[in-house]
Design a protein around this motif. Structure first.
Motif, PDB file in Angstrom:
ATOM      1  N   GLU A 144      -9.539  -5.763   2.627  1.00  0.00           N
ATOM      2  CA  GLU A 144     -10.640  -6.172   3.508  1.00  0.00           C
ATOM      3  C   GLU A 144     -11.488  -7.258   2.838  1.00  0.00           C
ATOM      4  O   GLU A 144     -11.920  -8.214   3.485  1.00  0.00           O
ATOM      5  CB  GLU A 144     -11.505  -4.957   3.854  1.00  0.00           C
ATOM      6  N   ARG A 145     -11.711  -7.113   1.510  1.00  0.00           N
ATOM      7  CA  ARG A 145     -12.445  -8.145   0.780  1.00  0.00           C
ATOM      8  C   ARG A 145     -11.713  -9.478   0.839  1.00  0.00           C
ATOM      9  O   ARG A 145     -12.318 -10.541   1.007  1.00  0.00           O
ATOM     10  CB  ARG A 145     -12.645  -7.725  -0.683  1.00  0.00           C
ATOM     11  N   GLN A 146     -10.391  -9.403   0.695  1.00  0.00           N
ATOM     12  CA  GLN A 146      -9.611 -10.639   0.786  1.00  0.00           C
ATOM     13  C   GLN A 146      -9.730 -11.256   2.177  1.00  0.00           C
ATOM     14  O   GLN A 146      -9.883 -12.474   2.319  1.00  0.00           O
ATOM     15  CB  GLN A 146      -8.148 -10.355   0.446  1.00  0.00           C
ATOM     16  N   LYS A 195       0.827  -1.201   0.000  1.00  0.00           N
ATOM     17  CA  LYS A 195       0.000   0.000   0.000  1.00  0.00           C
ATOM     18  C   LYS A 195       0.873   1.268   0.000  1.00  0.00           C
ATOM     19  O   LYS A 195       2.064   1.233   0.273  1.00  0.00           O
ATOM     20  CB  LYS A 195      -0.915   0.010   1.235  1.00  0.00           C
ATOM     21  N   ILE A 196       0.211   2.385  -0.291  1.00  0.00           N
ATOM     22  CA  ILE A 196       0.885   3.691  -0.305  1.00  0.00           C
ATOM     23  C   ILE A 196       1.247   4.088   1.128  1.00  0.00           C
ATOM     24  O   ILE A 196       0.430   3.972   2.050  1.00  0.00           O
ATOM     25  CB  ILE A 196      -0.032   4.749  -0.948  1.00  0.00           C
ATOM     26  N   VAL A 197       2.482   4.559   1.304  1.00  0.00           N
ATOM     27  CA  VAL A 197       2.932   5.021   2.621  1.00  0.00           C
ATOM     28  C   VAL A 197       2.755   6.526   2.752  1.00  0.00           C
ATOM     29  O   VAL A 197       2.269   7.027   3.764  1.00  0.00           O
ATOM     30  CB  VAL A 197       4.408   4.610   2.843  1.00  0.00           C
ATOM     31  N   ASP A 198       3.141   7.270   1.715  1.00  0.00           N
ATOM     32  CA  ASP A 198       3.056   8.730   1.729  1.00  0.00           C
ATOM     33  C   ASP A 198       2.043   9.170   0.678  1.00  0.00           C
ATOM     34  O   ASP A 198       2.351   9.170  -0.523  1.00  0.00           O
ATOM     35  CB  ASP A 198       4.428   9.330   1.427  1.00  0.00           C
ATOM     36  N   LEU A 231      -4.177  -6.504  -6.895  1.00  0.00           N
ATOM     37  CA  LEU A 231      -5.171  -5.435  -7.023  1.00  0.00           C
ATOM     38  C   LEU A 231      -4.738  -4.177  -6.281  1.00  0.00           C
ATOM     39  O   LEU A 231      -5.039  -3.056  -6.712  1.00  0.00           O
ATOM     40  CB  LEU A 231      -6.527  -5.925  -6.483  1.00  0.00           C
ATOM     41  N   VAL A 232      -4.019  -4.362  -5.165  1.00  0.00           N
ATOM     42  CA  VAL A 232      -3.486  -3.202  -4.436  1.00  0.00           C
ATOM     43  C   VAL A 232      -2.503  -2.436  -5.321  1.00  0.00           C
ATOM     44  O   VAL A 232      -2.542  -1.203  -5.407  1.00  0.00           O
ATOM     45  CB  VAL A 232      -2.812  -3.679  -3.133  1.00  0.00           C
ATOM     46  N   THR A 233      -1.614  -3.181  -5.977  1.00  0.00           N
ATOM     47  CA  THR A 233      -0.645  -2.534  -6.875  1.00  0.00           C
ATOM     48  C   THR A 233      -1.342  -1.949  -8.094  1.00  0.00           C
ATOM     49  O   THR A 233      -0.958  -0.878  -8.592  1.00  0.00           O
ATOM     50  CB  THR A 233       0.417  -3.555  -7.307  1.00  0.00           C
ATOM     51  N   LEU A 234      -2.366  -2.637  -8.603  1.00  0.00           N
ATOM     52  CA  LEU A 234      -3.074  -2.166  -9.799  1.00  0.00           C
ATOM     53  C   LEU A 234      -3.736  -0.814  -9.546  1.00  0.00           C
ATOM     54  O   LEU A 234      -3.831   0.021 -10.461  1.00  0.00           O
ATOM     55  CB  LEU A 234      -4.119  -3.200 -10.218  1.00  0.00           C
ATOM     56  N   GLY A 278      -7.649   4.249   0.099  1.00  0.00           N
ATOM     57  CA  GLY A 278      -8.925   3.678   0.506  1.00  0.00           C
ATOM     58  C   GLY A 278      -9.309   2.467  -0.339  1.00  0.00           C
ATOM     59  O   GLY A 278      -9.824   1.469   0.174  1.00  0.00           O
ATOM     60  N   LEU A 279      -9.063   2.572  -1.648  1.00  0.00           N
ATOM     61  CA  LEU A 279      -9.354   1.429  -2.528  1.00  0.00           C
ATOM     62  C   LEU A 279      -8.497   0.225  -2.155  1.00  0.00           C
ATOM     63  O   LEU A 279      -8.961  -0.928  -2.194  1.00  0.00           O
ATOM     64  CB  LEU A 279      -9.114   1.824  -3.992  1.00  0.00           C
TER      65      LEU A 279
END
Length: 1031
Positions: free
Chosen positions: A589-591, A466-469, A527-530, A582-583
């Motif tokens: 969370e879905r996973q 996920k994004i840190v900054d 999907l997180v990276t996408l 958020g996405l």
């Protein structure tokens, strides 16, 4: 041409030739104009002259002079397309081919025949002409003519030789032509390779190629035939024996000095490209020979020369030299095509040989070389070169991780090529459907490349990616280290330079073509990276604005409005980062929820397995309780026999005549029961007609199947062991009886409930009531004027007599449920009874006798198993008998059912549902039949508790479906009229069951009678209304 005089024949041919001569006469008669050539040709077409002349070739087979004149006339006519079609219609191509090797010192026979063949190939369908020339005789004639011309020395002979080679090429394209069997293929291969490889063949002894154009064309035609023959696997041995691979590899070298000094450089280049193109077809056929000749080494050396700076100017004036003028691209293109053809075989020896020689690094250099040239000038040849190299690299690197290419520059080049290719919609489709090892997709590979690139660039991410900054979501470590340095407007900033150098921009471009929705093969982490990739441009725009804002603040103090605008832009970029974050949280969370759901499902399965195990243990304890004590078991068996004997009616009637209850054949037990019999039937042949008086022969007899009671298929098989039924032959017509008598019909008595089925499984008849008839085979017609007074044969076929038992009640249940014991209790039948599964292996029929002499027939069917509807076990053989029963009586074991220790245990409720499911899947109509439920073995210790639980489940079965497997649940459950607990051991509930069966059968009969009365009343009312309307 059937005239015997030779002079007359020749004169006829001369007249035809002179008539169709297109030259104008030297002197024209006054008042007359010469006839146009088109008119003359049209007259010949209407008269079918070409067809007549071709047929006349057979009459003058051994007359050389007449044959030459006929061929000369045909030569004139062959300029017309319709005349050529007339020749082909009478096998003209085959006849002319046989004339090729005729004895003729002048050579005119060969010349004229080949010329006409050429015209046929040009003006008529090539498929039809080749079809006529594909016989072994024609191929031998063509071979003999070609060999004779090869030894010729005249220029005219060389031209004819090449013409015959073209015809041979067309024949080689048809797999039905016996080129190899005739030996013609071997001659062509020897001639193609004799100049490069010295072969001890008498045909090429003293044979030399000259620098003439005809010999050059012959060389190309011979190479082309080798390429065509390579499609036939049987040609591999010929190629190996005549060293085709070494001959073709002779040309895999730079053009230093030709083997034929008098040929030009352009001719040698054309031969070289031709040989490489043929090698791509031959190499996959002879892989072992290819490797033994070190072909991979030669090709890699040749490719090294192709990218070298040696001066070479390709002419590009041949078919294979397209796109290579002034360069070596054509040589590179066809060399790579050869490598691709052998690599596509996925042969470990070939791939290892290439890798051991450093082919991967060399191919990477060639790929970079082609990519650099394509930037200056794009061409089809360059695209093919890059595509072939990428395919070869993918195969070489597929199985061995040590061969994987991890060069970032190479990845950048490959991604750049894919971006260029993706402008074509077909490329996007191929990328979407591509699957790698472990079913990896293109989207999955691109996401992994993105993560690897961000890791190399030092982009900050947490353990889930996920994004840190959120303010700087895609900034690299190099960008963070740079100080704010104002640069001119014409110079790119660090953010812009990073886009041009990083592969992330190319990955984003590919995803823009593939789309970001519904991509297969992506995990939650992907999907997180996408989500980051999808907003890559938005983040880079924010970085550029941050750099602009920092440079402005470094040099100037912006006014309030500008400062507000810059702040607003910065907030928009930061909000985009927070939205993407958020996405990412939603995807994770879905996973997490999916994992919890799967864990719950696994837990339910474990729980159900434990419950099943407990029930199996309980069933095993019940089994041990029944069988562990031998003395008690023996005593119970004797008690059971006593109860069975006591249950049979022995009372005498004193108020009327005495009637014995031991009626003969009342309890019919089928020994060696047969429910399917295959027989042959044939109608009788008709009688002969009487042509002189117009008499008609008698019709052949018919074969009939007639339903009759007390008949079995077994009796038919014993009475007619041949199982052939043939009707009588019709009487012949005679002077005494012009109309012959019909042959004797053949009647075959069959049992009730027979379905007549043909060999294709189609039902063609059915016999259910006594006296019903079915015409199995019709007799043939007698001889008459319509049949030329000849008789016709009768209809003949093989049919199956498929018996379905007709009974009032059918017992349905799993093996060892106690069906046979129950039948012996309620009727006089004596089926085999034992304490193991599948005791009943054939249907048993018994009758229940009541005090008022009412009889109810009961059919005990062999036990079903799970999957019987799909004919598992003998499902169809037993289920078909259920179709003819009026009602169903399901018999289940109160303790449940388990076929063996390897199969799953089923409770009594599951047993009922499984039986319903099997009946429903076999035929939905069976579930609609009236049904009763007999719960057997109520003498067991656990019976009372299990019965209470079962009754609760039967009241609302839908409430318990969630505990069962989906495959067990039927769409429609059986509605039982009565549920009767019984015990065949103690006799409990037997009389109640007989009473319920009688009541149910009577109610059904009353219902049928009521429906019949209503139907008759409706018909009567309708007929009265019609009479009133008429009056």
């Amino acid at each position: 041409m059937s005239i015997q005089s030779s002079q007359v024949r020749i004169q006829i041919c001369k007249s035809v030739v002179n008539f169709f001569n297109t030259d104008l006469p030297g002197k024209l008669l006054s008042g007359y104009q010469p006839t146009s050539p088109n008119y003359k040709i049209r007259m010949a077409e209407i008269g079918g002259l070409a067809e007549i002349l071709v047929l006349s070739l057979t009459l003058i087979e051994n007359q050389l002079t007449e044959k030459l004149w006929v061929l000369k006339a045909l030569q004139h006519l062959s300029i017309s397309g319709e005349s050529c079609e007339q020749m082909v219609n009478v096998q003209g191509a085959r006849r002319l081919c046989l004339c090729l090797n005729g004895a003729d010192p002048s050579g005119q026979l060969l010349f004229r025949s080949s010329d006409i063949l050429w015209n046929l190939l040009e003006k008529v369908s090539k498929e039809e002409v080749v079809n006529q020339l594909r016989s072994l005789e024609c191929v031998h004639a063509l071979k003999a003519a070609f060999v004779e011309l090869v030894c010729g020395f005249r220029h005219y002979d060389h031209q004819l030789r090449n013409d015959l080679l073209v015809i041979a090429t067309l024949l080689a394209e048809s797999p039905a032509v016996p080129l190899i069997e005739s030996g013609f293929a071997k001659i062509l291969i020897v001639l193609a390779t004799c100049t490069e490889v010295k072969l001890p063949n008498p045909l090429v002894k003293g044979f030399k190629l000259t620098y003439s154009y005809e010999d050059f064309e012959m060389k190309k035609l011979l190479f082309n035939i080798i390429g065509i023959l390579s499609k036939d696997p049987s040609s591999a041995q010929l190629f190996s024996e005549n060293h085709v691979i070494p001959a073709l590899l002779y040309y895999v070298k730079q053009n230093q000095r030709s083997a034929f000094p008098d040929w030009s450089a352009a001719q040698y280049e054309e031969l070289q490209l031709h040989a490489l193109a043929v090698l791509a077809s031959v190499a996959p056929v002879l892989v072992d020979k290819y490797l033994s000749c070190q072909a991979n080494t030669l090709l890699l050396v040749f490719l090294e020369w192709c990218i070298s700076q040696d001066p070479f100017f390709g002419r590009g004036n041949s078919f294979h030299g397209t796109g290579g003028r002034g360069t070596k691209l054509a040589q590179m293109r066809y060399s790579l095509r050869v490598l691709r053809s052998v690599v596509a075989l996925y042969n470990d020896a070939v791939n290892s040989n290439l890798c051991d020689q450093g082919a991967i690094s060399q191919l990477l250099d060639i790929l970079k070389y082609a990519a650099d040239i394509s930037k200056e000038k794009e061409s089809i040849a360059l695209l093919e070169i890059q595509a072939d190299i990428l395919f070869i690299l993918s195969v070489l690197c597929e199985d061995d991780n040590d061969r994987k290419v991890r060069d970032n520059n190479l990845c950048n080049i490959i991604l750049g090529i894919l971006v260029e290719f993706s402008d074509n919609p077909k490329t996007v489709l191929h990328m979407s459907i591509w699957r790698g090892k472990r079913d990896r997709t293109a989207a999955n590979v691109l996401v992994q490349l993105w993560r690897q690139e961000e890791q190399d660039l030092g982009v900050k991410r947490d353990q889930n990616g996920k994004i840190v900054d959120p303010r700087r979501p895609v900034m690299t470590s190099f960008q963070r280290q740079q100080k704010v340095i104002p640069v001119p407007a014409c110079c790119p900033s660090f953010s812009v330079m990073e886009i041009s150098e990083s592969i992330r921009a190319k990955i984003y471009s590919l995803f823009w073509k593939l789309g970001f929705e519904n991509l297969p093969g992506l995990s939650a982490k992907d999907l997180v990276t996408l989500a980051i990739i999808q907003h890559y441009i938005d983040f880079k725009v924010g970085e550029v604005w941050n750099e602009i804002s920092a440079e402005i603040k470094e040099e100037f103090r912006p006014v309030t409005s500008d400062e507000r605008a810059l702040k607003l832009i910065s907030e928009v970029s930061e909000n985009t980062g927070r939205m993407v974050l958020g996405l990412q949280n939603e995807a994770l969370e879905r996973q997490h929820n999916q994992e919890i759901k799967e864990e719950k499902k696994i837990y339910k399965e474990i729980q159900a397995t434990l419950v099943q195990k407990e029930m199996i243990d309980k069933s095993w304890q019940n089994f041990l309780a029944r069988t562990s004590n031998y003395e008690a078991l023996k005593k119970a068996k004797m008690h059971q026999k006593t109860l069975i004997e006591a249950s049979r009616s022995k009372a005498k009637l004193h108020n009327g005549p005495e009637h014995s209850t031991d009626i003969p054949k009342l309890h019919t037990t089928y020994s060696n029961f047969i429910d399917d019999l295959r027989v042959y039937v044939r109608g009788g042949t008709g009688g002969m007609g009487y042509p002189n008086l117009g008499g008609e022969g008698g019709r052949g007899g018919d074969v009939w199947f007639v339903a009759r009671e007390r008949t079995t298929l077994k009796s038919i098989r014993e009475k007619y062991p041949q199982k052939r039924f043939v009707a009588g032959t019709g009487a012949n017509s005679s002077v005494k009886a012009l109309k012959g008598e019909k042959g004797k019909d053949c009647e075959v008595h069959v049992p009730l409930g027979i379905s007549v089925v043909d060999d294709d499984g189609k039902q063609i008849g059915e016999l259910n009531a006594a006296g019903e008839r079915f015409l199995a085979a019709r007799g043939g017609l007698g001889g008459s004027l319509a049949t030329n007074f000849l008789p016709c044969k009768g209809q003949r076929r093989t049919v199956h007599l498929d018996l379905k038992l007709i009974a009032d009640v059918g017992l349905v249940g799993f093996p060892n449920a106690g069906k046979s014991s129950l039948l012996s209790k309620i009727s006089h039948a004596k089926p085999e009874i034992a304490n193991y599964a599948f005791t009943t292996i054939q249907p048993e029929l018994g009758k229940i006798m009541y005090a008022d002499y009412k009889q109810i027939s009961v059919a005990d069917l062999p036990g079903l198993i799970e999957g019987a509807h799909a004919n598992k076990g003998m499902g169809h053989k037993f289920l078909k008998h259920v179709e003819r029963t009026k009602q169903l009586l399901l018999v289940v074991d109160i303790s449940g059912f388990q076929l063996s220790m390897k199969t799953q245990f089923r409770t009594v409720f599951e047993t009922i549902l499984l039986l319903t499911k099997e009946l429903e899947l076999y035929k939905e109509e069976l579930v609609a039949k009236p049904a009763l439920l007999a719960i057997n073995k109520m003498d067991l210790p656990c019976a009372k508790d299990n019965l209470d639980e079962l009754m609760t489940q039967l009241e609302n079965p839908q409430d318990f479906f969630h505990l069962l497997e989906e495959e067990m649940i039927p769409e429609n459950t059986l509605e039982f009229r009565e549920v009767i607990p019984v015990s065949t051991y103690t006799g409990e509930g037997i009389e109640e069951l007989k009473t319920c069966l009688r009541k149910s059968i009577d109610e059904q009969a009353e219902q049928v009678n009521e429906e019949y009365r209503k139907k008759k009343l409706l018909l009567l009312q309708t007929s009265k209304e019609e009479q009133m309307n008429r009056s």
